[in-house]
Design an enzyme around this catalytic site. Structure first.
Site, PDB file in Angstrom:
ATOM      1  N   LYS A 197     -17.143  64.929 -55.446  1.00 17.29           N
ATOM      2  CA  LYS A 197     -18.403  64.246 -55.053  1.00 17.29           C
ATOM      3  C   LYS A 197     -19.543  65.258 -55.125  1.00 17.29           C
ATOM      4  CE  LYS A 197     -21.121  63.274 -52.161  1.00 17.29           C
ATOM      5  NZ  LYS A 197     -22.590  63.472 -52.263  1.00 17.29           N
ATOM      6  N   GLY A 249     -21.462  73.541 -48.305  1.00 16.88           N
ATOM      7  CA  GLY A 249     -22.729  72.945 -47.891  1.00 16.88           C
ATOM      8  C   GLY A 249     -23.151  73.500 -46.550  1.00 16.88           C
ATOM      9  N   SER A 250     -23.882  72.695 -45.811  1.00 15.06           N
ATOM     10  CA  SER A 250     -24.450  73.182 -44.556  1.00 15.06           C
ATOM     11  C   SER A 250     -23.372  73.323 -43.486  1.00 15.06           C
ATOM     12  CB  SER A 250     -25.528  72.208 -44.071  1.00 15.06           C
ATOM     13  OG  SER A 250     -24.952  70.944 -43.835  1.00 15.06           O
ATOM     14  N   THR A 251     -23.625  74.217 -42.556  1.00 16.95           N
ATOM     15  CA  THR A 251     -22.686  74.411 -41.455  1.00 16.95           C
ATOM     16  C   THR A 251     -22.594  73.135 -40.614  1.00 16.95           C
ATOM     17  OG1 THR A 251     -22.900  76.791 -41.452  1.00 16.95           O
ATOM     18  CG2 THR A 251     -22.268  75.794 -39.369  1.00 16.95           C
ATOM     19  N   GLY A 254     -20.428  70.796 -42.428  1.00 21.12           N
ATOM     20  CA  GLY A 254     -19.101  71.415 -42.434  1.00 21.12           C
ATOM     21  C   GLY A 254     -18.362  71.180 -41.125  1.00 21.12           C
ATOM     22  N   GLU A 271     -16.869  76.245 -47.187  1.00 20.00           N
ATOM     23  CA  GLU A 271     -17.798  77.339 -47.514  1.00 20.00           C
ATOM     24  C   GLU A 271     -19.152  76.910 -46.984  1.00 20.00           C
ATOM     25  OE1 GLU A 271     -16.947  80.082 -48.822  1.00 20.00           O
ATOM     26  OE2 GLU A 271     -15.066  79.664 -49.849  1.00 20.00           O
ATOM     27  N   CYS A 305     -26.058  80.341 -50.772  1.00 19.74           N
ATOM     28  CA  CYS A 305     -25.445  80.507 -49.450  1.00 19.74           C
ATOM     29  C   CYS A 305     -25.392  81.983 -49.075  1.00 19.74           C
ATOM     30  CB  CYS A 305     -24.067  79.872 -49.415  1.00 19.74           C
ATOM     31  SG  CYS A 305     -23.012  80.396 -50.757  1.00 19.74           S
ATOM     32  N   GLU A 404     -30.524  79.692 -41.163  1.00 17.48           N
ATOM     33  CA  GLU A 404     -30.523  79.649 -42.625  1.00 17.48           C
ATOM     34  C   GLU A 404     -31.719  78.813 -43.095  1.00 17.48           C
ATOM     35  OE1 GLU A 404     -27.419  77.313 -44.773  1.00 17.48           O
ATOM     36  OE2 GLU A 404     -27.222  79.135 -45.973  1.00 17.48           O
TER      37      GLU A 404
END
Ligand code: NDP
Length: 501
Positions: A197, A249-251, A254, A271, A305, A404
């Site tokens: 995706k 992607g973003s924390t 995640g 990641e 990242c 971030e």
């Protein structure tokens, strides 16, 4: 529906192969089929350099997720499992060759969809994709179990390494094709099947990769591609037919995905984000450190990242370093990715530009000193350009120093001692990467051991290779991609006990 051929927003620099791809109706990849979304929904993918529509893409919903997972399960149980390892390797090799043969087309599509300079797209994204596929093409014939020296004399005990199963792979928009390759290549090498995706901002190259996989002869259902938004990703991750989830992607997302996968006891690799410290030591080659620190943050418009977004400079060299960096940043040529003279492209979306500008505002209001940049650029283009920006800050508590930003925004701070800078560099919640600039070997190794980060770069920034593990400590992720570690995360170990009695 708008078609891409008559769209006024396609730039002249786009070559014939990319135009031909966009001229057709874009479809999902599900088994051997190229379906539209089951409910007919589509969404627009936009050119970040103009804000214009590039093409419409199918919006996969629950029925499409169902069909793609079923196709992946069928392939996993049947033709893919039956294929000898050497044949899996050959197919990965063939896909690497196809990516290289279509490098120009893929690089142009990536540049158009993401905004990045086309040369960067070609050398980093597309050739990096081929390198990952080729590296993992060598693995299927080397996946081995072992015979174990168990105590019981009447037992023969050995292990088999077997593929985890069907993998949901959800990737972001900053390196769309490359992030897909980081996940698809080890999964297929291990014998898993995949439903991929891509991010809604950058769906084009994943669809092309899925097409190429069918063209080079991968059995239908081995690599399925669903375009859509976060709801498509969420439905995929939660599907009971999925054995493993791999996400970049973003924390924040995640954490959500990790919770869903954890509850279902699915395997997972995450990641996530970073706020990576880049430390210049007093004895560093300052010119090299300035050049490297510029690349560390402004590469890919800061949308990486592992961007070196937090710079620590010895107090006595602070003014010299930040004024050289500010000068370089101010001289950067911004422009559309497909313009060969562009050094820095736009951000990927209006939403990302607003997020980054919000951080710049917060830096100003929390008292950081703006040394260069800080605004939008080329606004007449309609694109999402943000100037390369440099702040100086003495406090580590500012939002721009902790969170971030994922844009071309660097925060530089002075420090006094090595112990102090190591503690400050480790204080945040992330732990993806860190950099050290020094001419003293002992300081390099000392800091490499002290920094809590998945990758430490000495006298350069951003080294990457399919053989070298990549991933994060702390809130930067779970597990590692690339190399042996990356392959392992797609394998289960089965222990077989045979009675010799
Ligand atoms: P997200 O983390 O939301 O998106 C990454 C991927 O996850 C996309 O494919 C997205 O789909 C998908 N997704 C979103 N929500 C879910 C969900 N609940 N379940 C499953 N999949 C989901 O990143 P954003 O695009 O929103 O970017 C926001 C911030 O994230 C950036 O500013 C940056 O800080 C960080 N980021 C970090 C990246 C990294 O490499 N570490 C990469 C990208 C972003 P869709 O895009 O279609 O919504």
């Amino acid at each position: 529906m708008t078609t891409a051929t008559d769209s006024p927003s396609l730039p002249e620099a786009l070559g014939p192969a990319a135009r031909e791809f966009l001229a057709g109706e874009l479809r999902l990849v599900v088994g051997s089929e190229r379906p539209a979304a089951a409910d007919g929904r589509t969404f627009a993918t936009l050119d970040p350099a103009t804000g214009g529509e590039i093409a419409r893409v199918p919006f996969a919903g629950p029925a499409d997720v169902e069909a793609a997972v079923a196709a992946a399960r069928e392939a996993f149980a049947g033709p893919w499992a039956a294929l000898p390892p050497v044949a899996r390797g050959r197919l990965l090799e063939a896909l690497a060759g196809a990516v290289e043969a279509h490098a120009e087309e893929l690089a142009q599509l990536e540049s158009l969809d993401n905004g990045k300079p086309v040369k960067l797209a070609q050398f980093v994204d597309v050739l990096g994709t081929a390198a990952h596929l080729r590296y993992f093409a060598g693995w299927p014939t080397k996946i081995e179990g072992s015979v174990l020296p168990v105590a019981a004399p009447d037992m023969h005990c050995y292990t088999r390494r077997e593929p985890v199963g069907v993998c949901a792979q959800v990737v972001p928009w900053n390196f769309p094709l490359l992030m897909a390759a980081w996940k698809v290549a080890p999964a297929l090498a291990a014998g898993c099947t995949v439903v991929l995706k891509p991010a809604e901002q950058t769906p084009l190259t994943a669809l092309r990769l899925g097409e190429l996989a069918l063209e080079v002869g991968f059995p239908p259902g081995v690599l399925n591609v669903l375009t859509g938004d976060g709801s498509t990703g969420a439905a995929l991750v939660a599907h009971p037919g999925v054995d493993k989830v791999a996400f970049t992607g973003s924390t924040a997302v995640g954490r959500e995905i990790g919770a869903v996968a954890g509850r279902a006891l699915k395997r997972m690799t995450l990641e996530l984000g970073g706020k990576s410290p880049n430390v210049i030591l007093p004895d560093a080659d300052i010119e090299a450190a300035v050049n490297g620190s510029y690349q560390a943050i402004y590469f890919n418009s800061g949308q990486a990242c592992n961007a070196g977004s937090r710079l620590f400079v010895p107090a006595e060299r602070f003014d010299e370093v930040v004024s050289a960096l500010a000068e370089r940043a101010a001289a950067t040529r911004l422009g559309p990715g497909l313009d060969p003279d562009t050094q820095l492209g736009p951000l990927v979306s209006a939403e990302q530009r607003e997020r980054v500008l919000g951080y710049i505002d917060s830096g100003r209001s929390e008292g950081a000193e703006l040394l260069t940049g800080g605004g939008t650029a080329l606004s007449e283009s309609g694109g999402y350009f943000v100037e390369p920006t440099l702040f100086s800050a003495t406090s580590d508590d500012l939002r721009i120093a902790r969170e971030e930003i994922f844009g071309p925004v660097l925060v530089a701070s002075p420090y006094d001692t090595l112990e102090e800078v190591a503690a400050r560099a480790n204080a945040g919640s992330y732990g993806l990467a860190a950099g050290v600039w020094t001419q003293r070997l002992s300081s390099a190794h000392r800091l490499a051991a002290m920094l809590r980060a998945g990758s430490v770069y000495i006298n350069h920034w951003g080294g990457s290779d399919p053989a070298a593990p990549f991933g994060g400590f702390k809130a930067s992720g779970v597990g590692r991609e690339h190399g042996h570690d990356g392959l392992d995360s797609y394998l289960e170990t089965k222990t077989v006990w045979v009675s010799l009695a």
